[in-house]
Design an enzyme around this catalytic site. Structure first.
Site, PDB file in Angstrom:
ATOM      1  N   HIS A  35       0.836  -1.206   0.000  1.00  0.00           N
ATOM      2  CA  HIS A  35       0.000   0.000   0.000  1.00  0.00           C
ATOM      3  C   HIS A  35       0.873   1.258   0.000  1.00  0.00           C
ATOM      4  CE1 HIS A  35      -2.855  -2.896   2.027  1.00  0.00           C
ATOM      5  NE2 HIS A  35      -3.644  -2.394   1.103  1.00  0.00           N
ATOM      6  N   GLN A  59     -18.334  -6.664  -0.641  1.00  0.00           N
ATOM      7  CA  GLN A  59     -17.465  -7.375  -1.581  1.00  0.00           C
ATOM      8  C   GLN A  59     -16.971  -8.700  -1.016  1.00  0.00           C
ATOM      9  OE1 GLN A  59     -14.383  -4.105  -1.666  1.00  0.00           O
ATOM     10  NE2 GLN A  59     -12.977  -5.813  -1.824  1.00  0.00           N
ATOM     11  N   GLY A 145      -3.158  -1.825  -6.850  1.00  0.00           N
ATOM     12  CA  GLY A 145      -2.051  -2.779  -6.995  1.00  0.00           C
ATOM     13  C   GLY A 145      -2.346  -3.788  -8.098  1.00  0.00           C
ATOM     14  N   LYS A 147      -1.410  -6.673  -8.134  1.00  0.00           N
ATOM     15  CA  LYS A 147      -1.642  -8.002  -7.555  1.00  0.00           C
ATOM     16  C   LYS A 147      -3.107  -8.397  -7.757  1.00  0.00           C
ATOM     17  CE  LYS A 147      -2.003 -10.444  -3.295  1.00  0.00           C
ATOM     18  NZ  LYS A 147      -3.373 -10.010  -2.967  1.00  0.00           N
ATOM     19  N   GLN A 151      -9.254  -6.952 -10.532  1.00  0.00           N
ATOM     20  CA  GLN A 151      -9.853  -5.727  -9.989  1.00  0.00           C
ATOM     21  C   GLN A 151      -9.459  -4.522 -10.852  1.00  0.00           C
ATOM     22  OE1 GLN A 151     -10.422  -4.741  -5.702  1.00  0.00           O
ATOM     23  NE2 GLN A 151      -8.535  -3.599  -5.957  1.00  0.00           N
ATOM     24  N   MET A 182       2.860  -9.400  -1.318  1.00  0.00           N
ATOM     25  CA  MET A 182       2.369  -8.811  -0.067  1.00  0.00           C
ATOM     26  C   MET A 182       0.853  -8.725  -0.096  1.00  0.00           C
ATOM     27  SD  MET A 182       5.070  -5.942   1.036  1.00  0.00           S
ATOM     28  CE  MET A 182       6.801  -6.362   1.148  1.00  0.00           C
TER      29      MET A 182
HETATM   30  O1  PAF Z   1      -8.278  -3.719  -3.147  1.00  0.00           O
HETATM   31  C1  PAF Z   1      -8.925  -3.394  -2.141  1.00  0.00           C
HETATM   32  O2  PAF Z   1      -8.381  -3.221  -1.042  1.00  0.00           O
HETATM   33  C2  PAF Z   1     -10.434  -3.206  -2.258  1.00  0.00           C
HETATM   34  O3  PAF Z   1     -10.983  -4.121  -3.147  1.00  0.00           O
HETATM   35  C3  PAF Z   1     -10.847  -1.769  -2.621  1.00  0.00           C
HETATM   36  C4  PAF Z   1     -10.334  -1.379  -3.993  1.00  0.00           C
HETATM   37  C5  PAF Z   1     -10.302  -0.812  -1.575  1.00  0.00           C
HETATM   38  C6  PAF Z   1     -12.371  -1.657  -2.634  1.00  0.00           C
HETATM   39  O4  PAF Z   1     -12.914  -1.981  -1.404  1.00  0.00           O
END
Ligand code: PAF
Length: 280
Positions: A35, A59, A145, A147, A151, A182
């Site tokens: 992050h 989610q 990311g 990773k 997404q 990570m």
């Molecule tokens: O990748 C993540 O941590 C989550 O899927 C996100 C993009 C913050 C959405 O909740």
């Protein structure tokens, strides 16, 4: 660093000086070096950087996964303060999803495969929360990311389809010294699982090396990854994939570029990882 809870506070700070560019790093907290890499890139490319910390319940398709998701908020805030972030938004669930909430964002084809097939509803939850984060922050750029390759593909599709006015930046996966990608989930691995978890990157690297040595057959690359994972007794495959990097549809025959990806259970912890081949 300002830490706020409400949409109104975010908007007021964001638009205090409309001339400034803003980078947004959306997170679910439990921050790690991966992050911070996104945060550092955002700090280099924007006047101001905002981070959202919200464990998005819609989610998660497994209740235990949601409940066990780590939430070390004070540690997260310390890390962001040290990094030089300007604004952190930690909304409560009622701010994001008030009782009257009834609007969801569903991206179609690209969400039906891989993670989407294994985790029904997951990307509807991601697309919905990310849309709301984008609408509230109105960032110039948003950082994700690589990773979570699917997404990124889903969010890019959504941004194109709904004409969000921002740039999506995907940052390379950060790895531990033994290759493990990570992830906030890694802390849930016991010592034996943690050691075994290196098999994901080994499997991906084995297939990538074969491709670089001239092996082009998608089936062969999939089999290489599968055999490498199956050699690790603690690992259980959810999927291994050789897919088109944009549509994420599974490839057959010779491949010139592909996303190699996998999801593997180590005990109760589900890990994902990927590498891209043939794309500069
Ligand atoms: O990748 C993540 O941590 C989550 O899927 C996100 C993009 C913050 C959405 O909740």
């Amino acid at each position: 660093m300002r830490v706020v809870k409400t949409i109104a506070e975010v908007r007021q700070i964001r638009w205090d000086d409309p001339a400034l560019t803003w980078g947004l790093v959306p997170t679910m907290g439990a921050l790690h070096e991966g992050h911070l890499t996104l945060v550092r890139q955002a700090l280099m490319e924007n006047d101001r950087v905002g981070v959202s910390i919200f464990v998005n319940p819609i989610q998660f398709n497994r209740r235990d996964d949601l409940e066990k998701y780590p939430r070390p908020i004070e540690r997260d805030l310390d890390m962001l303060r040290t990094a030089g972030v300007h604004l952190v938004w930690t909304p409560d669930e009622t701010e994001m999803y008030p009782a009257s909430f009834q609007t969801y964002v569903a991206v179609e084809n690209v969400t039906q495969v891989l993670e989407g097939a294994s985790r029904p509803g997951h990307f509807k939850g991601v697309a919905t929360v990310v849309s709301k984060l984008f609408n509230v922050f109105q960032p110039t750029r948003a950082y994700f990311g690589q990773k979570d390759a699917q997404q990124v593909a889903v969010i890019r599709q959504m941004v194109r389809d709904l004409a969000f006015n921002l740039e999506i930046i995907a940052c390379p996966t950060l790895r531990e010294s033994d290759g493990l990608a990570m992830s906030s989930r890694n802390v849930r691995l016991n010592p034996a699982e943690r050691t075994a978890a290196t098999v994901l990157y080994r499997a991906l690297t084995a297939a990538k090396n074969e491709w670089e040595a001239g092996q082009r057959e998608a089936d062969h690359l999939r089999a290489t990854m599968q055999q490498a994972i199956e050699a690790e007794p603690l690992a259980k495959i959810d999927y291994v994939s050789v897919a088109d990097p944009i549509s994420l549809q599974e490839l057959n025959g010779p491949v010139e570029k592909a996303l190699l990806s996998m999801a593997v259970f180590m005990g109760e912890v589900r890990l994902i990882d990927n590498v891209i081949i043939g794309v500069a």
